[in-house]
Design an enzyme around this catalytic site. Sequence first.
Site, PDB file in Angstrom:
ATOM      1  N   TYR A   1      -0.044  -7.756  -1.519  1.00 39.33           N
ATOM      2  CA  TYR A   1      -1.051  -6.908  -0.870  1.00 39.33           C
ATOM      3  C   TYR A   1      -2.388  -7.415  -1.381  1.00 39.33           C
ATOM      4  O   TYR A   1      -2.877  -7.011  -2.430  1.00 39.33           O
ATOM      5  CB  TYR A   1      -0.817  -5.437  -1.205  1.00 39.33           C
ATOM      6  CG  TYR A   1      -1.852  -4.505  -0.625  1.00 39.33           C
ATOM      7  CD1 TYR A   1      -2.330  -4.673   0.670  1.00 39.33           C
ATOM      8  CD2 TYR A   1      -2.365  -3.440  -1.380  1.00 39.33           C
ATOM      9  CE1 TYR A   1      -3.282  -3.828   1.206  1.00 39.33           C
ATOM     10  CE2 TYR A   1      -3.305  -2.580  -0.849  1.00 39.33           C
ATOM     11  CZ  TYR A   1      -3.763  -2.780   0.435  1.00 39.33           C
ATOM     12  OH  TYR A   1      -4.716  -1.931   0.974  1.00 39.33           O
TER      13      TYR A   1
ATOM     14  N   ASN B   1      -5.010  -9.244   4.412  1.00 43.24           N
ATOM     15  CA  ASN B   1      -6.367  -8.722   4.580  1.00 43.24           C
ATOM     16  C   ASN B   1      -7.344  -9.776   5.091  1.00 43.24           C
ATOM     17  O   ASN B   1      -8.500  -9.835   4.671  1.00 43.24           O
ATOM     18  CB  ASN B   1      -6.871  -8.119   3.266  1.00 43.24           C
ATOM     19  CG  ASN B   1      -6.645  -6.616   3.214  1.00 43.24           C
ATOM     20  OD1 ASN B   1      -6.948  -5.897   4.172  1.00 43.24           O
ATOM     21  ND2 ASN B   1      -6.083  -6.134   2.113  1.00 43.24           N
TER      22      ASN B   1
ATOM     23  N   ASP C   1       0.404  -8.089   3.536  1.00 41.39           N
ATOM     24  CA  ASP C   1      -0.912  -7.865   4.132  1.00 41.39           C
ATOM     25  C   ASP C   1      -1.911  -8.775   3.423  1.00 41.39           C
ATOM     26  O   ASP C   1      -2.264  -8.549   2.271  1.00 41.39           O
ATOM     27  CB  ASP C   1      -1.289  -6.388   3.962  1.00 41.39           C
ATOM     28  CG  ASP C   1      -2.644  -6.056   4.569  1.00 41.39           C
ATOM     29  OD1 ASP C   1      -3.292  -6.977   5.108  1.00 41.39           O
ATOM     30  OD2 ASP C   1      -3.048  -4.880   4.496  1.00 41.39           O
TER      31      ASP C   1
ATOM     32  N   GLU D   1       0.833  -1.210   0.000  1.00 42.01           N
ATOM     33  CA  GLU D   1       0.000   0.000   0.000  1.00 42.01           C
ATOM     34  C   GLU D   1       0.867   1.260   0.000  1.00 42.01           C
ATOM     35  O   GLU D   1       0.668   2.173   0.799  1.00 42.01           O
ATOM     36  CB  GLU D   1      -0.961   0.005   1.192  1.00 42.01           C
ATOM     37  CG  GLU D   1      -2.170   0.908   0.975  1.00 42.01           C
ATOM     38  CD  GLU D   1      -3.194   0.825   2.097  1.00 42.01           C
ATOM     39  OE1 GLU D   1      -4.217   1.550   1.996  1.00 42.01           O
ATOM     40  OE2 GLU D   1      -2.994   0.050   3.056  1.00 42.01           O
TER      41      GLU D   1
ATOM     42  N   ASP E   1      -0.949   2.545  10.168  1.00 41.84           N
ATOM     43  CA  ASP E   1      -1.913   1.847  11.020  1.00 41.84           C
ATOM     44  C   ASP E   1      -1.565   0.365  11.151  1.00 41.84           C
ATOM     45  O   ASP E   1      -2.190  -0.362  11.921  1.00 41.84           O
ATOM     46  CB  ASP E   1      -3.339   2.022  10.487  1.00 41.84           C
ATOM     47  CG  ASP E   1      -3.474   1.663   9.011  1.00 41.84           C
ATOM     48  OD1 ASP E   1      -2.450   1.333   8.373  1.00 41.84           O
ATOM     49  OD2 ASP E   1      -4.600   1.697   8.497  1.00 41.84           O
TER      50      ASP E   1
END
Length: 413
Positions: free
Chosen positions: A105, A144, A142, A37, A242
């Site tokens: 990602y 997700n 990531d 990201e 984050d």
Amino acid sequence: MKMKIMSWNVNGLRACCTLGFERFVAKQNPDIVCCQEIKTKVDLNLPDYHEYWNLCTARKGYSGILVLSKEEPINIITELGCGELDKEGRFMCLEYSDFCLINVYVPNAEHSLQRLDVRKEWDNAIQIFISKLSKAVVLCGDLNVAIESVDVYPENLKNKRTEFGFDTETRDGIKRIIKTCNLIDVYRAYNPTQDHAYTWWSSRLFKRLENRGWRLDYFLISKEIIGEVESVRHLTDVLGSDHCPIELQIRFWHPKCSMELSSDEAGDLWAGINWPRMEQRLYAMQHKLAVAAASHSEEEIERLSGVIVNSFPAKVLAVRKVADSNASPGIDHVKWVSGRDKMQAALSLTADGYHHRPYHCFKIYEDKGKERIIRVATQYDKAMDVLYSFALKPIAEVYGDPYSFGAREGRSA
């Protein structure tokens, strides 16, 4: 060769750089950094690294990944064959001499699961891609998704069991990839019951401060190299996104593996061992020890002997030698037959507090009634004897009489 690999969803590389991304990389000094990201390309002041970018071409300021590597890879692949998904900059595979590194990602299914079909398409494509690779895989990024309920702060799932990131279809998809491609979730393997181990926190209501998060960032590696992992950790005190960075340290020639494996995992791990590679690594360590012995460096001799005795290649080769000899069992009546038994035995070999166990003694009578006592050691003690011999033989060959031939390795009377 020891490698430190880091993965971090930076949630916008430009903003992360203003908060110290370059200082963080310079301080940690990893061999490889995988970022997700990134959203846009940034001029980085990291001269020790090669930069490999895969930006989103379908939408400006969206998605994108980056890999910083000190070593130049053999080959780079940035497409999975997913059509429009390949334009979102979500995948990169870098081939090295020992393994393939995959930075991902993964697209999420979104709040109303409106992109669930897209997610399933991506899962199928990555599964097919990994299954075709001939080298060990280190996949990070990531994903997700929180694979298990322990990976989510309990309050976050209250009345939301079908929420994206924990919906059944998404979780089943990643579990299918792990099983089909023979991968292991490294953090969960080393910390099977560790809760509150999160890598992402919502920016609302001080959730990071109260550690109410999700574990969305993973290292998934091939079972054949799980024994080479030295450590894995979450750097939760590092700010700038984050998400927090995650770190994997892997030592290809001197692993430390004290984790408990299931029967199936232990058997698969033994079956996947590359024996010529193990022999080459042991020979390289013995060569260094012989050189140290020739130079009469006592400290180096002691250090390298310890390296060999504690090394993964030496342990598995010692167990293989004992198990393949088909000798009689010792007083404990234990024989290593299955791959599971051999792998668990190799991981249990240790010089710490080691004491030789009692022999299994019995008598035989030779010609003319001569009595002979046979003492049979346990399989574990036999393996420990072989393990120690791997460290003693290089020294003995250096200090031994150059003109003696009987009972010498590689010589004959």
